[in-house]
Design a protein around this motif. Structure first.
Motif, PDB file in Angstrom:
ATOM      1  N   SER A 295       0.902  -1.298   0.007  1.00 59.85           N
ATOM      2  CA  SER A 295       0.177   0.023   0.023  1.00 59.85           C
ATOM      3  C   SER A 295       1.008   1.400  -0.037  1.00 59.85           C
ATOM      4  O   SER A 295       2.054   1.086   0.514  1.00 59.85           O
ATOM      5  CB  SER A 295      -1.031   0.098   1.240  1.00 59.85           C
ATOM      6  N   VAL A 296       0.187   2.555  -0.365  1.00 62.43           N
ATOM      7  CA  VAL A 296       1.188   3.452  -0.679  1.00 62.43           C
ATOM      8  C   VAL A 296       0.513   4.692  -0.073  1.00 62.43           C
ATOM      9  O   VAL A 296      -0.679   5.048  -0.200  1.00 62.43           O
ATOM     10  CB  VAL A 296       1.560   3.796  -2.009  1.00 62.43           C
ATOM     11  N   ALA A 297       1.246   5.672   0.641  1.00 61.17           N
ATOM     12  CA  ALA A 297       0.507   6.847   1.484  1.00 61.17           C
ATOM     13  C   ALA A 297       1.479   8.027   0.884  1.00 61.17           C
ATOM     14  O   ALA A 297       2.845   7.701   0.765  1.00 61.17           O
ATOM     15  CB  ALA A 297       0.617   6.706   3.173  1.00 61.17           C
ATOM     16  N   GLN A 298       1.025   8.833   0.782  1.00 64.08           N
ATOM     17  CA  GLN A 298       1.895  10.150   0.348  1.00 64.08           C
ATOM     18  C   GLN A 298       2.530  11.176   1.286  1.00 64.08           C
ATOM     19  O   GLN A 298       3.110  11.959   0.814  1.00 64.08           O
ATOM     20  CB  GLN A 298       0.879  11.212  -0.683  1.00 64.08           C
ATOM     21  N   ASN A 299       2.227  10.939   2.439  1.00 61.05           N
ATOM     22  CA  ASN A 299       2.809  11.677   3.579  1.00 61.05           C
ATOM     23  C   ASN A 299       2.482  10.881   4.911  1.00 61.05           C
ATOM     24  O   ASN A 299       1.677  10.009   4.920  1.00 61.05           O
ATOM     25  CB  ASN A 299       2.043  13.136   3.603  1.00 61.05           C
TER      26      ASN A 299
END
Length: 971
Positions: free
Chosen positions: A60-64
């Motif tokens: 999964s990817v989060a931007q901050n």
């Protein structure tokens, strides 16, 4: 097919709350394999995601950091891989938030960053990071560290084991709060990264050493290549067939010169080397030559396409001069390439002189050809126009000959005279076909023949052609065979011209075939979504044609040999017309023939695919009534017609299908109503008093609301020129009288908006025609009933009206002729012709048509008076017999007292219908006429007469007057 969760798992992206895929390979030994990447760079995040997915992890990817913390709380990943420098919440803050949370403390956190200073690493230790990896990193090291952290999870909260220590580095003191295990893990990750970077540096140094050795070798090879290049250049310099001059760019002295230039300038080598360029005689002017050199110094590239140059002996040369500036051994030089173009220029001047002379000749010849072409085209146009006019002039009296001969045959019982009259008719028809061919060909020649493309039923067109050729086939005992592909039943094209071309071929086949069969074939050779190319073939078993004659058959006025026209007749235009028509329709024509065995004539035509089905097209007999159901209910029609009977016929037919009809009695009234009313369509008679239909149409087209309003001609004029006049005036379509309901409704289908329409009930009236009507000569009751769609009651009523309205026509006609009012006389004959045709009075119709033509063509007064007397006799007999067969029916008197409540209701209904110009008022007045005449007296009778003559506006005023004069109506 994969479900949504399976698809996400396969891509390696894990959504919060979704089913998580188990990583493959070595990652499969871990109980959880979900990794959260926290990275604000989309590119770096994607690189990491692909690396981890390839290793078998769900990602999964989060931007901050803030988004990452929400996702950690949401679905608790197995490991967090975070950047440090990020907006909103950085990696240190995210790591602290996880490690100091009672529920999240055992989730491993790896910080992945470009920061590598000791204070950065100490900050990572203090926030609780499990590993610290500096970018750029080795992929294997990162994957090893992830596997190690996943296989050896933290067993207890580190906050219980932490202790504070103070360390010194580079003169600074740093406070560290962590466990020994965490510090060891983190320092091991930094150590691994440092070792990897050292290995990469060593590999890079080794590559640099190899590159230096390679560069040394290349420098040596390049030096040798330069030497070889200089040798080759010198050889080219010495052997060049253009003059080459090398100048010092600073001083202007000649550095080098090749042998070809020495020979060209007629100087010695010593006389050129070391001299200034301006001393070599350029332009024989030292100052000018020096200016030229300064131009060479200022610009790196100079070109003169034609530069005068003087040799040592004074000869003048024309040279092409090009200079380039470049550096040799730190010295800036100018290389000048000089090519002698003296002879080339002399030849070019000679060629230019010849070219100019040739252009003058070509221009003169072109002008002469243009004049000759214009003269030929003008002559051809004049010839074609003359032929067209003459054909028309011949056809008009010829039609009269045919018509009068037909009448003589019908009234003559002498067999010998009958035979002679029959020969006149046959000869006249043959001559008429010849004239029609010439007229068609002339129209094609002058470009006036146009195609009238419309939807048509292919089988109907074919049936018409076969029915026309059938009698000739039977007379000669020939068999007709039709072979065909499956074709769309409805096509788009000019069915008249298709039938003409096919009939031309069939006529020729019958003409040249004594016995055997004639075969008609139809096949589709091309097809697209919107159209098709159809091939028509007519094969006969006739005399055939010699091969040498085939090439000229389709030329105008050509036949197979000179004896053909004498033996078989014909103009030789039919095939030429067929070819022109085929090419106008996007096809072509041709022939194949074997002498003694027969011929096959063919043509092709590109036809459109219709959007209409067979049931929707008006040409199919059973289709029209079904299609009427799709016409707009309550559509508003303006009927411009001056004749009362024709008005009633049209109104009867139109109101049966639920249309609202308003009547205009002439062109002026039609124009006035069109300017004020909102009509869906106008039916326009051509012949009306005051302003005729053509003038009215042109005037309506100038109205703001009349540009697109459908206007359909409805007239007894059925000639081609009448149709052309209608189109030229702006009419959209054409209906001939007597009105055929099928044709009328079919035309309405084309122009009225299609929604729903009330279908008239099939006539099932029990009322029958009086037997006396069938016995009247010249009255075709079947035709009259057909015009009225089988309405017996309406037919009888209109016959009575016909006997009243037209009884005095001949007396009025004779008055007009005596006063030489020929236009009005012709109009009266035209009106009588239309009314008679609508009611099946074919005898009077034919005589009225002959009289109309005679007046139109300006026959002498004796002939016209004779026709009038003949028509008068026939009309008087018809009127008398109609009155005998249909005596006037006395209207039933109204019985009882007047019921004013009913009167008020009837007048209210009449008022509403009259205001809407609805023809239903005729039915209402017919039902309640007796009551209204008793109640209103003379106003009731006047109201009945006005409505009967479709004077709706006047009738509305009469209703208003009745309300004022009768106080009983106010209740």
């Amino acid at each position: 097919m994969m479900n949504e969760n399976e698809s996400k798992a396969e891509s390696g992206i894990n959504q919060p709350g979704a089913n998580r895929a188990v990583p493959v390979a070595e990652a499969t030994t871990t109980p959880h394999s979900d990794i959260l990447i926290v990275e604000d760079s989309a590119v770096e995040a994607e690189v990491l995601r692909r690396l981890l997915v390839k290793a078998g992890y769900a990602v999964s990817v989060a931007q901050n950091g803030e988004d990452g913390l929400h996702m950690v709380h949401g679905y608790r990943p197995a490991l967090v891989l975070s950047d440090i420098n990020m907006p909103v919440m950085n990696g240190y803050q995210l790591c602290s938030a996880i490690k100091y949370d009672d529920d999240l403390w055992n989730i491993p956190v790896i910080l992945l960053t470009v920061l590598s200073e000791p204070e950065d690493i100490i900050e990572a230790i203090n926030c609780g990071a499990d590993a610290y990896i500096v970018k750029p990193f080795a992929e294997a090291n990162l994957l090893n560290r992830i596997r190690s952290l996943l296989k050896n999870p933290t067993e207890s909260p580190r906050i219980k084991e932490r202790r504070k220590e103070v360390v010194a580095y580079d003169g600074k003191r740093f406070a560290i709060a962590s466990t020994s295990k965490q510090i060891l893990n983190l320092l091991l990750s930094v150590y691994e990264n440092t070792l990897q970077q050292n290995r990469e540096l060593e590999a890079t140094q080794a590559q640099l050493n190899l590159l230096n050795e390679s560069l040394d070798q290349k420098v040596h090879e390049r030096t040798a290549a330069v030497h070889d290049s200089e040798v080759r250049y010198r050889r080219l310099f010495e052997a060049a067939k253009d003059g080459i001059l090398i100048l010092n760019a600073e001083t202007g002295r000649v550095v080098d010169v090749n042998p070809f230039l020495i020979e060209m300038l007629e100087y010695s080598h010593e006389e050129i080397l070391g001299k200034y360029i301006w001393e070599l005689g350029f332009l024989k002017n030292v100052a000018a030559n020096k200016e030229k050199f300064l131009e060479l110094q200022r610009q790196e590239y100079v070109r003169y396409d034609d530069l005068p140059l003087a040799t040592a002996t004074g000869n003048m040369l024309h040279v092409e001069f090009v200079s380039n500036v470049y550096v040799v051994d730190d010295t800036k030089v100018i290389q000048c390439n000089i090519r002698d173009i003296t002879e080339k220029k002399r030849l070019a001047m000679e060629l230019d002189g010849h070219h100019h002379h040739l252009e003058q000749l070509v221009e003169t010849r072109t002008h002469e050809l243009a004049q000759a072409k214009a003269s030929a085209e003008a002559a051809n146009m004049a010839k074609s126009a003359f032929v067209a006019n003459m054909s028309h002039e011949i056809r008009t009296p010829l039609n009269a000959i045919i018509g009068l001969t037909h009448l003589l045959r019908r009234r003559n019982s002498d067999p010998a005279q009958q035979e002679k009259l029959g020969k006149i008719v046959d000869a006249s028809r043959h001559l008429l076909s010849v004239i029609n061919d010439i007229l068609d060909f002339s129209k094609i020649e002058v470009g006036k023949l146009t195609l009238n493309n419309d939807d048509f039923v292919f089988d109907r067109m074919l049936d018409n052609v076969i029915s026309m050729i059938g009698p000739r086939l039977r007379d000669k005992g020939l068999e007709l065979v039709v072979e065909r592909d499956d074709l769309p039943p409805v096509l788009v094209g000019d069915s008249t011209r298709l039938a003409q071309a096919l009939l031309n071929y069939l006529s020729n086949a019958v003409k040249f075939t004594k016995r055997g069969r004639i075969t008609v074939r139809f096949c589709m050779t091309e097809e697209s979504a919107t159209d098709l190319l159809l091939r028509f073939e007519v094969t006969d078993t006739g005399i055939g044609i010699a091969p040498e004659k085939l090439s000229c058959l389709f030329a105008a006025f050509e036949q197979a040999d000179a004896t053909t026209s004498r033996r078989y007749g014909g103009t030789g235009l039919g095939l030429a017309i067929n070819r022109r028509l085929a090419r106008m329709m996007g096809g072509d024509s041709g022939v194949e023939s074997v002498p003694g065995q027969g011929s096959t004539f063919w043509f092709t035509a590109r036809l459109g695919k219709s959007q209409l089905s067979l049931e929707e097209l008006t040409e199919a007999p059973f289709v029209t009534e079904q299609s009427l159901k799709t016409l707009s209910a309550g559509g508003h029609i303006l009927l411009a017609e001056d004749n009362l009977i024709n008005q009633e016929v049209a109104v009867e037919l139109l109101t049966e299908v639920g249309l609202k009809v308003e009547v205009a009695n002439d062109g002026f009234e039609a124009l006035e109503k069109a300017s004020k009313g909102d009509y869906d369509l106008i039916l326009m008679d051509m012949q009306m008093p005051g302003m005729d239909g053509l003038e009215a149409t042109r005037a309506i087209r100038e109205l703001s609301n009349g540009a697109t309003l459908p206007i359909v001609a409805m007239t007894a004029n059925a000639f081609d020129e009448d149709r052309e006049h209608c189109r030229a005036a702006g009419m959209n379509d054409f209906i001939t009288k007597p009105v055929d309901p099928e044709q009328l409704f079919g035309t309405l289908l084309r122009w009225l908006p299609a929604t729903t329409m009330v279908m008239p009930a099939v006539s099932g009236a029990t009322e029958t025609l009086p037997a006396a009507l069938a016995a009247i000569p010249g009255l075709d009751t079947k035709q009259g009933l057909k015009v009225l769609n089988g309405n017996v009651e309406a037919f009888l009523r209109l016959l009575r009206l016909y006997a009243v309205d037209h009884a005095d026509d001949m007396a009025r006609l004779l008055e007009l002729i005596s006063s030489e009012d020929w236009d009005e006389a012709r109009r009266l004959a035209h009106t009588l012709k239309g009314s008679s045709g609508n009611l099946g009075a074919t005898g009077v119709q034919q005589l009225a048509a002959e009289l109309e033509v005679a007046i139109k063509e300006g026959h002498d007064a004796t002939d016209i008076e004779r026709l009038v007397r003949t028509l008068e006799t026939a009309l008087q007999q018809l009127v008398a017999r109609i009155r005998t067969a249909l005596p006037e029916e006395a209207a039933a008197p109204y019985v009882g007292e007047v019921d004013w409540t009913v009167v008020r209701q009837v007048l209210a209904e009449l008022e509403q219908m009259l205001a809407a110009s609805s023809a239903q008022v005729n039915q209402i007045i017919e039902t309640h006429a007796a009551l209204l005449k008793v109640a209103l007296g003379p106003l009731g009778a006047e109201l009945e007469q006005q409505i009967g003559h479709f004077l709706y506006a006047e009738a509305l005023e009469t209703v208003k007057q009745a309300r004022q004069e009768h106080p009983e109506l106010a209740g």
